[in-house]
Design an enzyme around this catalytic site. Sequence first.
Site, mmCIF file in Angstrom:
data_model
loop_
_atom_site.group_PDB
_atom_site.id
_atom_site.type_symbol
_atom_site.label_atom_id
_atom_site.label_comp_id
_atom_site.label_asym_id
_atom_site.label_seq_id
_atom_site.Cartn_x
_atom_site.Cartn_y
_atom_site.Cartn_z
ATOM 1 N N LYS A 110 2.398 -5.562 16.708
ATOM 2 C CA LYS A 110 2.546 -6.205 15.406
ATOM 3 C C LYS A 110 3.575 -7.341 15.486
ATOM 4 C CE LYS A 110 4.673 -4.554 11.877
ATOM 5 N NZ LYS A 110 5.245 -3.599 10.946
ATOM 6 N N ASP B 120 -0.062 -4.618 9.276
ATOM 7 C CA ASP B 120 0.943 -3.640 8.878
ATOM 8 C C ASP B 120 0.318 -2.736 7.822
ATOM 9 O OD1 ASP B 120 0.886 -5.032 6.511
ATOM 10 O OD2 ASP B 120 3.021 -5.488 6.463
#
Length: 216
Positions: free
Chosen positions: A124, A142
């Site tokens: 991420k 996310d």
Amino acid sequence: VKNKKSRAQDFLDQLVKAYPDAQIELDYKKNDPWQLLVVVSLSAQTTDKKVNEISPALFKKFKNIKAFADASPEEVEPYIKTLGLYRNKAKHLVLAAQKILMDFAGKVPSDRARLESLAGVGKKTAAVVVANAFHQPAIAVDTHVARVARRLGLTTAVNPDKIEAELTCLWPGPMLLKAHHTLIIHGRVTCIARKPKCNVCPVTSTCPRVGVTVWE
Ligand code: SF4
């Protein structure tokens, strides 16, 4: 029935209209990928707001990659101790800075594989860095992006990698960063996890999950 790509485009158009200023909420010096990497790494398990509170003093003390590489984790810790997991984060920042100096000629790498080779940098974080600092087509997934994408019927996947792969095919590359920021803010302020505010939602007329009351 519209195909998924065209529905995705419609949703994005409507959401961009509703949140025209959606952008990364972490403060960092523009054109400084290292500062971006630091604040994104620090934001794990805490809020962007908390990171923004401590980052000015952190970057005043440690001005660049070399300063972080020369520091010990114990020297970094006091500057980030209000954040969750600060001991690990301090250690990772120092190690990442050292590796960038030794292996990448002092420059933050612009590809995800090399970014992910740095201590504390996961998929991420790497996606956020390449998209924001290097203008590459990437959409970091996310919890907000995942939830909103699922509710809008753009994916049924749970695994973030799978969600990312599916979303990447839905919007043109240059739109992915916008989609990322827009889905996050929509998930933060309107399509919240519990009791989303469907009655004030900009896509309420076309959302397949309007009225949903649970996480999914
Ligand atoms: S209508 Fe409700 S579930 Fe659908 S996107 Fe809007 S807030 Fe989320």
